[in-house]
Motif scaffolding. Structure first.
Motif, mmCIF file in Angstrom:
data_model
loop_
_atom_site.group_PDB
_atom_site.id
_atom_site.type_symbol
_atom_site.label_atom_id
_atom_site.label_comp_id
_atom_site.label_asym_id
_atom_site.label_seq_id
_atom_site.Cartn_x
_atom_site.Cartn_y
_atom_site.Cartn_z
ATOM 1 N N VAL A 5 -13.047 -26.793 -2.811
ATOM 2 C CA VAL A 5 -13.889 -27.374 -1.760
ATOM 3 C C VAL A 5 -15.285 -27.609 -2.326
ATOM 4 N N THR A 6 -15.614 -28.868 -2.489
ATOM 5 C CA THR A 6 -16.900 -29.247 -3.074
ATOM 6 C C THR A 6 -17.816 -29.843 -2.008
ATOM 7 N N TYR A 7 -19.109 -29.921 -2.344
ATOM 8 C CA TYR A 7 -20.060 -30.581 -1.452
ATOM 9 C C TYR A 7 -19.687 -32.043 -1.260
ATOM 10 N N ALA A 8 -19.274 -32.697 -2.331
ATOM 11 C CA ALA A 8 -18.896 -34.112 -2.237
ATOM 12 C C ALA A 8 -17.749 -34.297 -1.247
ATOM 13 N N TYR A 9 -16.772 -33.380 -1.279
ATOM 14 C CA TYR A 9 -15.648 -33.481 -0.347
ATOM 15 C C TYR A 9 -16.112 -33.247 1.088
ATOM 16 N N ILE A 10 -16.883 -32.200 1.310
ATOM 17 C CA ILE A 10 -17.380 -31.885 2.652
ATOM 18 C C ILE A 10 -18.204 -33.047 3.201
ATOM 19 N N LEU A 54 -34.516 -21.388 -9.118
ATOM 20 C CA LEU A 54 -34.538 -19.949 -9.369
ATOM 21 C C LEU A 54 -33.358 -19.474 -10.216
ATOM 22 N N ASN A 55 -32.631 -20.446 -10.783
ATOM 23 C CA ASN A 55 -31.556 -20.175 -11.751
ATOM 24 C C ASN A 55 -30.360 -19.417 -11.170
ATOM 25 N N TYR A 56 -30.050 -19.701 -9.917
ATOM 26 C CA TYR A 56 -28.815 -19.152 -9.354
ATOM 27 C C TYR A 56 -27.615 -19.899 -9.935
ATOM 28 N N PRO A 57 -26.435 -19.284 -9.948
ATOM 29 C CA PRO A 57 -25.250 -19.931 -10.522
ATOM 30 C C PRO A 57 -24.929 -21.256 -9.820
ATOM 31 N N PRO A 58 -24.394 -22.226 -10.564
ATOM 32 C CA PRO A 58 -24.101 -23.546 -9.990
ATOM 33 C C PRO A 58 -23.239 -23.505 -8.736
ATOM 34 N N ARG A 59 -22.249 -22.615 -8.694
ATOM 35 C CA ARG A 59 -21.398 -22.572 -7.502
ATOM 36 C C ARG A 59 -22.182 -22.080 -6.292
ATOM 37 N N GLN A 60 -23.094 -21.159 -6.485
ATOM 38 C CA GLN A 60 -23.915 -20.688 -5.374
ATOM 39 C C GLN A 60 -24.832 -21.808 -4.885
ATOM 40 N N VAL A 61 -25.331 -22.610 -5.808
ATOM 41 C CA VAL A 61 -26.140 -23.778 -5.437
ATOM 42 C C VAL A 61 -25.302 -24.732 -4.587
ATOM 43 N N GLU A 62 -24.042 -24.942 -4.997
ATOM 44 C CA GLU A 62 -23.178 -25.852 -4.242
ATOM 45 C C GLU A 62 -22.857 -25.296 -2.859
ATOM 46 N N PHE A 91 -16.305 -21.795 10.032
ATOM 47 C CA PHE A 91 -15.244 -20.893 9.586
ATOM 48 C C PHE A 91 -13.880 -21.561 9.722
ATOM 49 N N ARG A 92 -13.625 -22.153 10.882
ATOM 50 C CA ARG A 92 -12.306 -22.764 11.105
ATOM 51 C C ARG A 92 -12.079 -23.935 10.147
ATOM 52 N N LEU A 93 -13.100 -24.756 9.972
ATOM 53 C CA LEU A 93 -12.969 -25.906 9.077
ATOM 54 C C LEU A 93 -12.698 -25.470 7.640
ATOM 55 N N LEU A 94 -13.455 -24.503 7.162
ATOM 56 C CA LEU A 94 -13.338 -24.075 5.766
ATOM 57 C C LEU A 94 -12.094 -23.234 5.522
ATOM 58 N N ASP A 95 -11.712 -22.441 6.522
ATOM 59 C CA ASP A 95 -10.489 -21.645 6.407
ATOM 60 C C ASP A 95 -9.269 -22.559 6.295
ATOM 61 N N ARG A 96 -9.267 -23.634 7.069
ATOM 62 C CA ARG A 96 -8.154 -24.589 7.005
ATOM 63 C C ARG A 96 -8.093 -25.300 5.655
ATOM 64 N N LEU A 97 -9.227 -25.375 4.980
ATOM 65 C CA LEU A 97 -9.268 -25.974 3.640
ATOM 66 C C LEU A 97 -8.952 -24.950 2.553
ATOM 67 N N GLU A 98 -8.646 -23.711 2.979
ATOM 68 C CA GLU A 98 -8.279 -22.619 2.082
ATOM 69 C C GLU A 98 -9.390 -22.279 1.087
ATOM 70 N N MET A 99 -10.614 -22.376 1.558
ATOM 71 C CA MET A 99 -11.738 -21.900 0.752
ATOM 72 C C MET A 99 -11.651 -20.382 0.653
ATOM 73 N N PRO A 100 -11.994 -19.788 -0.491
ATOM 74 C CA PRO A 100 -11.956 -18.327 -0.632
ATOM 75 C C PRO A 100 -12.845 -17.636 0.400
ATOM 76 N N VAL A 101 -12.403 -16.471 0.847
ATOM 77 C CA VAL A 101 -13.086 -15.747 1.915
ATOM 78 C C VAL A 101 -14.531 -15.429 1.561
ATOM 79 N N ASP A 102 -14.796 -15.050 0.304
ATOM 80 C CA ASP A 102 -16.167 -14.693 -0.054
ATOM 81 C C ASP A 102 -17.102 -15.892 0.073
ATOM 82 N N GLU A 103 -16.602 -17.094 -0.243
ATOM 83 C CA GLU A 103 -17.421 -18.295 -0.112
ATOM 84 C C GLU A 103 -17.625 -18.672 1.352
#
Length: 221
Positions: A5-10, A54-62, A91-103
């Motif tokens: 699940v990417t920003y571009a997709y969302i 602030l040099n956070y990891p790329p996935r956290q930026v996304e 939550f419902r939208l992202l859960d249906r896309l099977e995004m990992p729970v921590d994200e």
């Protein structure tokens, strides 16, 4: 577990775009300023800019960008408690896309904490608070009749230039504004935005940074 699940997709998802359109229509009906794609994309961009600088990891930026894009969908239900209802919707939208729970947790926590009982509970929520609360600009005003402007219209319309950036030494986040004081006074700006600026200040402290604001070249906060 890596996420597809990417920003571009969302950003291109037709269902999500419809929620944002309808949420903005709801706010238009009660006379609120623009909360459509211009606002959520700016929030996404600035939240990402903060974490990237602030040099956070790329996935956290996304994830911050995704949270920024989704943060106002709860307005489709009601303006009251829209942060919490938006978090449940996300939550419902992202859960249906099977995004990992921590994200999912990171995103819905940021959305749920961006307004009302807002708190910078983590880096993504802190970045979203600042990105959302500092989006003040003339183009957010819907009312085309200057004679019927209320204080919110005047304050936003008076802003000729708005830029959120880090100071050169990266010790401060700076909101730089140019305001036409013949349209709205600096005092009126604070009447509307003081709570938002104090919240931005608290969010900046999460990163151990100061929050500063300049209006017409003068330091205000």
């Amino acid at each position: 577990m890596a996420s597809h699940v990417t920003y571009a997709y969302i950003r291109q998802n037709p269902d999500i775009r419809e929620y944002i359109r309808r949420a903005d229509m709801s706010l238009a009906a009660i006379g609120y300023t623009e909360h459509s794609f211009a606002h959520v994309e700016k929030a996404a961009h600035n939240a990402a800019m903060i974490l990237e600088t602030l040099n956070y990891p790329p996935r956290q930026v996304e994830l911050a960008k995704i949270a920024g894009f989704l943060h106002d969908i709860g307005n489709v239900i009601n303006r009251n408690d829209h942060a919490q209802s938006g978090a449940v919707m996300a939550f419902r939208l992202l859960d249906r896309l099977e995004m990992p729970v921590d994200e999912i947790c990171s995103i819905i926590s940021a959305i749920g904490n961006h307004d009302g009982t807002a708190q910078p509970v983590d880096a993504i929520s802190a970045a979203l608070i600042i990105a959302d609360k500092t989006d003040v600009r003339r183009s957010r005003v819907r009312n085309t009749d200057f004679m019927t402007f209320d204080i919110h219209d005047r304050v936003n319309y008076a802003v000729e230039y708005s830029n959120l950036h880090f100071s050169e030494d990266k010790k401060s986040l700076v909101l730089d504004l140019t305001i036409d004081t013949e349209i709205s006074s600096v005092l009126e700006y604070f009447e509307i935005f003081m709570e938002r600026m104090l919240l931005s200040k608290r969010a900046a402290l999460f990163f151990d940074k100061k929050f500063k604001m300049y209006i017409n070249g003068s330091s205000i906060l």
